[in-house]
Design an enzyme around this catalytic site. Sequence first.
Site, PDB file in Angstrom:
ATOM      1  N   HIS A   8       0.832  -1.211   0.000  1.00 31.39           N
ATOM      2  CA  HIS A   8       0.000   0.000   0.000  1.00 31.39           C
ATOM      3  C   HIS A   8       0.864   1.258   0.000  1.00 31.39           C
ATOM      4  O   HIS A   8       2.056   1.211   0.293  1.00 31.39           O
ATOM      5  CB  HIS A   8      -0.971   0.030   1.184  1.00 31.39           C
ATOM      6  CG  HIS A   8      -0.353   0.128   2.545  1.00 31.39           C
ATOM      7  ND1 HIS A   8      -0.099  -0.969   3.338  1.00 31.39           N
ATOM      8  CD2 HIS A   8       0.072   1.204   3.258  1.00 31.39           C
ATOM      9  CE1 HIS A   8       0.432  -0.566   4.480  1.00 31.39           C
ATOM     10  NE2 HIS A   8       0.559   0.741   4.463  1.00 31.39           N
ATOM     11  N   HIS A  87       3.887   7.426   3.305  1.00 33.42           N
ATOM     12  CA  HIS A  87       4.833   6.300   3.338  1.00 33.42           C
ATOM     13  C   HIS A  87       4.457   5.287   2.260  1.00 33.42           C
ATOM     14  O   HIS A  87       3.377   5.350   1.688  1.00 33.42           O
ATOM     15  CB  HIS A  87       4.874   5.644   4.729  1.00 33.42           C
ATOM     16  CG  HIS A  87       3.613   4.972   5.157  1.00 33.42           C
ATOM     17  ND1 HIS A  87       2.599   5.624   5.832  1.00 33.42           N
ATOM     18  CD2 HIS A  87       3.184   3.703   4.980  1.00 33.42           C
ATOM     19  CE1 HIS A  87       1.617   4.770   6.060  1.00 33.42           C
ATOM     20  NE2 HIS A  87       1.926   3.599   5.554  1.00 33.42           N
ATOM     21  N   GLU A 136       7.560   1.426   5.102  1.00 33.73           N
ATOM     22  CA  GLU A 136       6.953   0.406   5.978  1.00 33.73           C
ATOM     23  C   GLU A 136       7.217  -0.947   5.344  1.00 33.73           C
ATOM     24  O   GLU A 136       7.053  -1.109   4.119  1.00 33.73           O
ATOM     25  CB  GLU A 136       5.446   0.661   6.109  1.00 33.73           C
ATOM     26  CG  GLU A 136       4.701  -0.325   6.996  1.00 33.73           C
ATOM     27  CD  GLU A 136       3.206  -0.046   7.117  1.00 33.73           C
ATOM     28  OE1 GLU A 136       2.745   1.036   6.675  1.00 33.73           O
ATOM     29  OE2 GLU A 136       2.494  -0.908   7.643  1.00 33.73           O
TER      30      GLU A 136
END
Length: 146
Positions: A8, A87, A136
Amino acid sequence: MKLGRLNHIGVATPDLDASIAFYRNVMGATDVTEPFVLESQQVRVCFVNTPGENGTAGTQIELLQPTSSDSAVGKWLEKNPLGGQHHICYEVPDIHAAKAWFEGLGKRVLGEPRIGAHGTLIFFVHPKDMGGQLTEIMETPKDGHH
Ligand SMILES: CC[C@H](C(=O)O)C(=O)SCCNC(=O)CCNC(=O)[C@H](O)C(C)(C)COP(=O)(O)OP(=O)(O)OC[C@H]1O[C@@H](n2cnc3c(N)ncnc32)[C@H](O)[C@@H]1OP(=O)(O)O
Ligand SMILES: [Co+2]
Protein backbone atom coordinates in the site's frame (compact mmCIF):
# COMPACT_ATOMS: atom_id res chain seq x y z
CA MET A 1 16.39 -9.30 1.26
CA LYS A 2 13.60 -10.38 -1.06
CA LEU A 3 11.38 -7.50 -2.20
CA GLY A 4 7.70 -8.49 -2.27
CA ARG A 5 4.68 -6.70 -3.71
CA LEU A 6 3.89 -3.06 -3.09
CA ASN A 7 1.18 -3.58 -0.47
CA HIS A 8 0.00 0.00 0.00
CA ILE A 9 0.80 3.67 -0.29
CA GLY A 10 0.08 5.55 2.95
CA VAL A 11 -1.63 8.87 2.20
CA ALA A 12 -2.18 11.32 5.06
CA THR A 13 -5.21 13.60 5.07
CA PRO A 14 -6.64 16.26 7.38
CA ASP A 15 -10.18 15.06 6.51
CA LEU A 16 -10.73 11.35 5.89
CA ASP A 17 -14.34 11.72 4.77
CA ALA A 18 -13.38 14.38 2.22
CA SER A 19 -10.58 12.11 0.94
CA ILE A 20 -13.00 9.17 0.60
CA ALA A 21 -15.33 11.42 -1.43
CA PHE A 22 -12.34 12.48 -3.57
CA TYR A 23 -11.31 8.91 -4.34
CA ARG A 24 -14.89 7.95 -5.15
CA ASN A 25 -15.93 11.04 -7.13
CA VAL A 26 -12.66 12.16 -8.77
CA MET A 27 -10.76 8.87 -9.03
CA GLY A 28 -13.75 6.59 -9.62
CA ALA A 29 -12.93 4.27 -6.71
CA THR A 30 -15.69 1.74 -6.06
CA ASP A 31 -14.11 -0.36 -3.31
CA VAL A 32 -13.37 1.65 -0.13
CA THR A 33 -13.34 -0.04 3.28
CA GLU A 34 -15.13 1.25 6.39
CA PRO A 35 -12.90 3.62 8.38
CA PHE A 36 -11.65 2.41 11.77
CA VAL A 37 -9.47 3.92 14.49
CA LEU A 38 -6.08 2.34 15.21
CA GLU A 39 -5.47 3.73 18.70
CA SER A 40 -1.84 2.54 18.84
CA GLN A 41 -0.95 4.76 15.88
CA GLN A 42 -3.48 7.51 16.77
CA VAL A 43 -4.98 7.32 13.28
CA ARG A 44 -8.40 6.84 11.72
CA VAL A 45 -7.76 4.75 8.66
CA CYS A 46 -9.47 3.18 5.67
CA PHE A 47 -8.30 1.51 2.44
CA VAL A 48 -9.06 2.32 -1.17
CA ASN A 49 -8.71 -0.97 -3.04
CA THR A 50 -7.38 -0.53 -6.58
CA PRO A 51 -8.05 -3.26 -9.15
CA GLY A 52 -5.53 -6.11 -9.23
CA GLU A 53 -4.72 -8.39 -12.15
CA ASN A 54 -5.78 -11.98 -12.77
CA GLY A 55 -7.74 -12.10 -9.54
CA THR A 56 -4.86 -10.89 -7.34
CA ALA A 57 -5.39 -8.00 -4.95
CA GLY A 58 -4.33 -4.58 -6.24
CA THR A 59 -2.19 -2.12 -4.32
CA GLN A 60 -4.18 -0.18 -1.75
CA ILE A 61 -4.22 3.47 -0.85
CA GLU A 62 -4.15 3.61 2.95
CA LEU A 63 -5.89 6.86 3.96
CA LEU A 64 -4.74 8.15 7.34
CA GLN A 65 -6.26 10.92 9.44
CA PRO A 66 -4.56 11.64 12.77
CA THR A 67 -6.72 11.42 15.91
CA SER A 68 -4.20 13.65 17.70
CA SER A 69 -1.84 16.38 16.52
CA ASP A 70 0.75 14.83 18.82
CA SER A 71 1.21 11.78 16.60
CA ALA A 72 3.42 10.76 13.68
CA VAL A 73 0.79 11.66 11.09
CA GLY A 74 -0.39 14.71 13.06
CA LYS A 75 3.15 16.06 13.16
CA TRP A 76 3.64 15.33 9.46
CA LEU A 77 0.41 17.18 8.55
CA GLU A 78 1.65 20.28 10.39
CA LYS A 79 4.39 20.46 7.74
CA ASN A 80 2.15 19.20 4.92
CA PRO A 81 -1.29 20.68 5.66
CA LEU A 82 -2.95 19.46 2.45
CA GLY A 83 -1.85 15.89 3.16
CA GLY A 84 -0.42 13.57 0.52
CA GLN A 85 1.91 10.61 0.18
CA HIS A 86 3.21 9.75 3.67
CA HIS A 87 4.83 6.30 3.34
CA ILE A 88 5.18 3.30 1.09
CA CYS A 89 4.68 -0.28 2.28
CA TYR A 90 6.35 -3.33 0.75
CA GLU A 91 5.72 -6.96 1.63
CA VAL A 92 8.52 -9.34 2.59
CA PRO A 93 8.36 -13.09 3.24
CA ASP A 94 10.27 -12.90 6.56
CA ILE A 95 9.89 -9.76 8.71
CA HIS A 96 12.70 -10.69 11.12
CA ALA A 97 15.20 -11.37 8.32
CA ALA A 98 14.21 -8.04 6.75
CA LYS A 99 14.73 -6.19 10.05
CA ALA A 100 18.22 -7.72 10.38
CA TRP A 101 18.94 -6.76 6.77
CA PHE A 102 18.14 -3.04 7.24
CA GLU A 103 19.91 -2.89 10.61
CA GLY A 104 22.92 -4.60 9.02
CA LEU A 105 23.02 -1.74 6.52
CA GLY A 106 23.00 0.74 9.42
CA LYS A 107 19.48 1.94 8.68
CA ARG A 108 17.24 2.96 11.58
CA VAL A 109 14.42 0.48 12.09
CA LEU A 110 11.81 2.33 14.15
CA GLY A 111 10.79 0.11 17.06
CA GLU A 112 10.22 -3.63 17.18
CA PRO A 113 8.01 -5.35 14.59
CA ARG A 114 4.37 -4.93 15.65
CA ILE A 115 0.98 -5.85 14.27
CA GLY A 116 -0.12 -3.26 11.72
CA ALA A 117 -3.42 -2.35 10.10
CA HIS A 118 -3.43 -5.53 8.00
CA GLY A 119 -3.01 -7.79 11.04
CA THR A 120 0.54 -8.86 10.18
CA LEU A 121 3.90 -7.83 11.59
CA ILE A 122 5.31 -4.53 10.31
CA PHE A 123 8.10 -2.10 11.03
CA PHE A 124 9.16 1.29 9.61
CA VAL A 125 12.60 2.41 8.40
CA HIS A 126 13.58 6.03 8.97
CA PRO A 127 13.05 8.22 5.88
CA LYS A 128 16.46 9.86 6.27
CA ASP A 129 18.11 6.46 5.74
CA MET A 130 15.85 5.64 2.77
CA GLY A 131 16.41 8.49 0.33
CA GLY A 132 13.74 10.62 2.01
CA GLN A 133 11.04 7.91 1.83
CA LEU A 134 9.42 6.67 5.04
CA THR A 135 9.24 2.95 4.34
CA GLU A 136 6.95 0.41 5.98
CA ILE A 137 7.91 -3.26 5.70
CA MET A 138 5.13 -5.78 6.20
CA GLU A 139 5.20 -9.55 6.44
CA THR A 140 3.24 -11.08 3.57
CA PRO A 141 -0.10 -12.33 4.93
CA LYS A 142 0.13 -16.12 5.28
CA ASP A 143 -3.35 -16.77 3.88
CA GLY A 144 -2.50 -14.64 0.85
CA HIS A 145 -5.33 -12.30 1.94
CA HIS A 146 -4.27 -8.67 1.59
C1 LIG B 1 -2.79 2.47 9.74
C2 LIG B 1 -1.68 2.24 10.63
C3 LIG B 1 -0.45 1.84 9.85
C4 LIG B 1 0.25 0.80 10.64
O1 LIG B 1 0.99 1.17 11.57
O2 LIG B 1 -0.03 -0.37 10.33
C5 LIG B 1 0.43 2.96 9.51
O3 LIG B 1 0.95 3.02 8.44
S1 LIG B 1 0.57 4.19 10.73
C6 LIG B 1 1.48 5.56 9.97
C7 LIG B 1 1.96 6.45 11.06
N1 LIG B 1 3.03 5.83 11.79
C8 LIG B 1 4.30 6.09 11.45
O4 LIG B 1 4.58 6.83 10.53
C9 LIG B 1 5.35 5.40 12.28
C10 LIG B 1 6.74 5.69 11.74
N2 LIG B 1 7.03 7.12 11.77
C11 LIG B 1 7.80 7.66 12.79
O5 LIG B 1 8.27 6.97 13.68
C12 LIG B 1 8.03 9.17 12.73
O6 LIG B 1 7.04 9.75 11.90
C13 LIG B 1 9.46 9.55 12.19
C14 LIG B 1 10.52 8.96 13.12
C15 LIG B 1 9.65 9.05 10.77
C16 LIG B 1 9.58 11.06 12.20
O7 LIG B 1 9.23 11.48 13.49
P1 LIG B 1 9.93 12.78 14.17
O8 LIG B 1 9.32 12.95 15.54
O9 LIG B 1 11.40 12.65 14.04
O10 LIG B 1 9.34 13.95 13.26
P2 LIG B 1 10.12 15.11 12.59
O11 LIG B 1 9.07 15.99 11.97
O12 LIG B 1 11.10 15.72 13.54
O13 LIG B 1 10.89 14.36 11.39
C17 LIG B 1 12.28 14.19 11.37
C18 LIG B 1 12.68 14.35 9.90
O14 LIG B 1 12.03 13.31 9.12
C19 LIG B 1 11.19 13.92 8.14
N3 LIG B 1 9.98 13.11 8.03
C20 LIG B 1 9.05 12.90 9.00
N4 LIG B 1 8.05 12.11 8.54
C21 LIG B 1 8.35 11.85 7.24
C22 LIG B 1 7.71 11.11 6.20
N5 LIG B 1 6.53 10.49 6.41
N6 LIG B 1 8.31 11.04 4.97
C23 LIG B 1 9.50 11.66 4.76
N7 LIG B 1 10.18 12.39 5.70
C24 LIG B 1 9.58 12.48 6.91
C25 LIG B 1 10.89 15.32 8.64
O15 LIG B 1 10.60 16.17 7.55
C26 LIG B 1 12.20 15.67 9.31
O16 LIG B 1 13.14 16.01 8.32
P3 LIG B 1 13.73 17.51 8.25
O17 LIG B 1 14.63 17.50 7.04
O18 LIG B 1 14.45 17.70 9.57
O19 LIG B 1 12.51 18.38 8.12
CO1 LIG C 1 0.94 1.80 6.33
